[in-house]
Write a protein that holds these residues in place. Structure first.
Motif, PDB file in Angstrom:
ATOM      1  N   ASN A 136       0.866  -1.171   0.000  1.00 28.76           N
ATOM      2  CA  ASN A 136       0.000   0.000   0.000  1.00 28.76           C
ATOM      3  C   ASN A 136       0.905   1.224   0.000  1.00 28.76           C
ATOM      4  O   ASN A 136       1.741   1.387   0.880  1.00 28.76           O
ATOM      5  CB  ASN A 136      -0.899  -0.028   1.242  1.00 28.76           C
ATOM      6  N   ASN A 137       0.739   2.081  -0.968  1.00 27.61           N
ATOM      7  CA  ASN A 137       1.582   3.269  -1.070  1.00 27.61           C
ATOM      8  C   ASN A 137       1.055   4.428  -0.237  1.00 27.61           C
ATOM      9  O   ASN A 137       1.584   5.522  -0.307  1.00 27.61           O
ATOM     10  CB  ASN A 137       1.711   3.702  -2.534  1.00 27.61           C
ATOM     11  N   GLU A 138       0.016   4.182   0.565  1.00 31.51           N
ATOM     12  CA  GLU A 138      -0.577   5.240   1.374  1.00 31.51           C
ATOM     13  C   GLU A 138       0.235   5.422   2.653  1.00 31.51           C
ATOM     14  O   GLU A 138       0.504   4.462   3.379  1.00 31.51           O
ATOM     15  CB  GLU A 138      -2.022   4.846   1.704  1.00 31.51           C
ATOM     16  N   THR A 139       0.621   6.661   2.933  1.00 29.79           N
ATOM     17  CA  THR A 139       1.357   6.923   4.168  1.00 29.79           C
ATOM     18  C   THR A 139       0.402   6.899   5.354  1.00 29.79           C
ATOM     19  O   THR A 139      -0.822   6.920   5.192  1.00 29.79           O
ATOM     20  CB  THR A 139       2.048   8.298   4.107  1.00 29.79           C
ATOM     21  N   GLU A 140       0.967   6.853   6.544  1.00 28.51           N
ATOM     22  CA  GLU A 140       0.140   6.806   7.761  1.00 28.51           C
ATOM     23  C   GLU A 140      -0.698   8.083   7.901  1.00 28.51           C
ATOM     24  O   GLU A 140      -1.857   8.032   8.286  1.00 28.51           O
ATOM     25  CB  GLU A 140       1.028   6.614   8.991  1.00 28.51           C
ATOM     26  N   GLN A 141      -0.124   9.229   7.546  1.00 25.31           N
ATOM     27  CA  GLN A 141      -0.872  10.484   7.619  1.00 25.31           C
ATOM     28  C   GLN A 141      -2.017  10.491   6.614  1.00 25.31           C
ATOM     29  O   GLN A 141      -3.122  10.938   6.925  1.00 25.31           O
ATOM     30  CB  GLN A 141       0.043  11.695   7.372  1.00 25.31           C
ATOM     31  N   ASP A 142      -1.741  10.008   5.399  1.00 24.03           N
ATOM     32  CA  ASP A 142      -2.802   9.936   4.382  1.00 24.03           C
ATOM     33  C   ASP A 142      -3.910   8.990   4.826  1.00 24.03           C
ATOM     34  O   ASP A 142      -5.091   9.269   4.640  1.00 24.03           O
ATOM     35  CB  ASP A 142      -2.236   9.470   3.041  1.00 24.03           C
ATOM     36  N   GLY A 143      -3.528   7.864   5.398  1.00 22.81           N
ATOM     37  CA  GLY A 143      -4.519   6.898   5.861  1.00 22.81           C
ATOM     38  C   GLY A 143      -5.383   7.452   6.978  1.00 22.81           C
ATOM     39  O   GLY A 143      -6.603   7.290   6.975  1.00 22.81           O
ATOM     40  N   SER A 144      -4.764   8.127   7.940  1.00 24.04           N
ATOM     41  CA  SER A 144      -5.560   8.682   9.036  1.00 24.04           C
ATOM     42  C   SER A 144      -6.446   9.820   8.539  1.00 24.04           C
ATOM     43  O   SER A 144      -7.579   9.970   8.999  1.00 24.04           O
ATOM     44  CB  SER A 144      -4.654   9.135  10.180  1.00 24.04           C
ATOM     45  N   ALA A 145      -5.953  10.606   7.597  1.00 21.88           N
ATOM     46  CA  ALA A 145      -6.778  11.679   7.036  1.00 21.88           C
ATOM     47  C   ALA A 145      -7.961  11.108   6.256  1.00 21.88           C
ATOM     48  O   ALA A 145      -9.090  11.600   6.361  1.00 21.88           O
ATOM     49  CB  ALA A 145      -5.937  12.578   6.136  1.00 21.88           C
ATOM     50  N   ARG A 146      -7.710  10.049   5.482  1.00 22.32           N
ATOM     51  CA  ARG A 146      -8.787   9.414   4.722  1.00 22.32           C
ATOM     52  C   ARG A 146      -9.828   8.816   5.663  1.00 22.32           C
ATOM     53  O   ARG A 146     -11.027   8.972   5.458  1.00 22.32           O
ATOM     54  CB  ARG A 146      -8.208   8.324   3.810  1.00 22.32           C
ATOM     55  N   ARG A 147      -9.367   8.138   6.725  1.00 24.76           N
ATOM     56  CA  ARG A 147     -10.318   7.541   7.674  1.00 24.76           C
ATOM     57  C   ARG A 147     -11.121   8.614   8.395  1.00 24.76           C
ATOM     58  O   ARG A 147     -12.321   8.449   8.628  1.00 24.76           O
ATOM     59  CB  ARG A 147      -9.576   6.646   8.659  1.00 24.76           C
ATOM     60  N   ALA A 148     -10.483   9.731   8.760  1.00 28.19           N
ATOM     61  CA  ALA A 148     -11.203  10.826   9.419  1.00 28.19           C
ATOM     62  C   ALA A 148     -12.245  11.431   8.481  1.00 28.19           C
ATOM     63  O   ALA A 148     -13.369  11.735   8.904  1.00 28.19           O
ATOM     64  CB  ALA A 148     -10.217  11.899   9.880  1.00 28.19           C
ATOM     65  N   LEU A 149     -11.884  11.580   7.212  1.00 31.02           N
ATOM     66  CA  LEU A 149     -12.820  12.114   6.225  1.00 31.02           C
ATOM     67  C   LEU A 149     -14.002  11.167   6.029  1.00 31.02           C
ATOM     68  O   LEU A 149     -15.157  11.604   5.974  1.00 31.02           O
ATOM     69  CB  LEU A 149     -12.096  12.359   4.905  1.00 31.02           C
ATOM     70  N   GLU A 150     -13.722   9.866   5.938  1.00 35.51           N
ATOM     71  CA  GLU A 150     -14.799   8.885   5.786  1.00 35.51           C
ATOM     72  C   GLU A 150     -15.691   8.855   7.021  1.00 35.51           C
ATOM     73  O   GLU A 150     -16.914   8.726   6.904  1.00 35.51           O
ATOM     74  CB  GLU A 150     -14.216   7.494   5.524  1.00 35.51           C
ATOM     75  N   ALA A 151     -15.118   8.987   8.214  1.00 37.65           N
ATOM     76  CA  ALA A 151     -15.915   9.002   9.443  1.00 37.65           C
ATOM     77  C   ALA A 151     -16.803  10.239   9.488  1.00 37.65           C
ATOM     78  O   ALA A 151     -17.977  10.161   9.883  1.00 37.65           O
ATOM     79  CB  ALA A 151     -15.003   8.950  10.661  1.00 37.65           C
ATOM     80  N   ALA A 152     -16.265  11.396   9.076  1.00 33.06           N
ATOM     81  CA  ALA A 152     -17.059  12.621   9.064  1.00 33.06           C
ATOM     82  C   ALA A 152     -18.194  12.530   8.047  1.00 33.06           C
ATOM     83  O   ALA A 152     -19.318  12.959   8.321  1.00 33.06           O
ATOM     84  CB  ALA A 152     -16.168  13.824   8.757  1.00 33.06           C
ATOM     85  N   ALA A 153     -17.915  11.951   6.888  1.00 34.10           N
ATOM     86  CA  ALA A 153     -18.955  11.797   5.862  1.00 34.10           C
ATOM     87  C   ALA A 153     -20.044  10.837   6.345  1.00 34.10           C
ATOM     88  O   ALA A 153     -21.231  11.076   6.116  1.00 34.10           O
ATOM     89  CB  ALA A 153     -18.344  11.299   4.554  1.00 34.10           C
ATOM     90  N   ALA A 154     -19.652   9.764   7.020  1.00 31.43           N
ATOM     91  CA  ALA A 154     -20.639   8.813   7.536  1.00 31.43           C
ATOM     92  C   ALA A 154     -21.492   9.453   8.632  1.00 31.43           C
ATOM     93  O   ALA A 154     -22.720   9.245   8.674  1.00 31.43           O
ATOM     94  CB  ALA A 154     -19.933   7.568   8.073  1.00 31.43           C
ATOM     95  N   ALA A 155     -20.879  10.247   9.498  1.00 29.32           N
ATOM     96  CA  ALA A 155     -21.640  10.929  10.545  1.00 29.32           C
ATOM     97  C   ALA A 155     -22.623  11.927   9.931  1.00 29.32           C
ATOM     98  O   ALA A 155     -23.770  12.035  10.379  1.00 29.32           O
ATOM     99  CB  ALA A 155     -20.686  11.637  11.504  1.00 29.32           C
TER     100      ALA A 155
END
Length: 113
Positions: free
Chosen positions: A33-52
């Protein structure tokens, strides 16, 4: 320029693993996976906000539908109790429709889990 062996079928876009293993070569498959840890946490936070946000919208729509249905239900009950026989006829139809829609909604929500 090397010519392909005669016994090979025409290319179908697939790899013959048996043929590769016969050549005494060592192959290694690596999935990364070429996704960095910062990118992954940002993506997960964005997905969590969209789901909320989606849950809040769905809750608001359900509340609005419940409010409208409650007003119509109360009006139909009032017409059914105090109205003429013709009023009772259409009020009973609407009350039945509301009840069947509510049951259908609840059954649909139960099957999603």
């Amino acid at each position: 320029m090397a010519t392909p062996p005669v016994n090979n079928p025409p290319s179908t876009g697939q790899i013959d693993l048996g043929q590769l293993a016969q050549n005494n070569h060592r192959y290694e498959l690596s999935l990364s996976n070429n996704e960095t840890e910062q990118d992954g946490s940002a993506r997960r936070a964005l997905e969590a906000a969209a789901a909320a946000h989606q849950r809040r919208i769905q809750f608001a729509v359900v509340l609005f539908a419940m409010a409208v249905s409650s007003v119509v239900f109360a009006g139909c009950v009032f017409a059914f109790v105090t109205g003429t026989p013709d009023d009772k006829k259409w009020a009973a139809g609407i009350l039945g429709s509301i009840a069947s829609g509510l049951i259908g909604f609840l059954v649909g929500q139960g099957s999603k889990k």
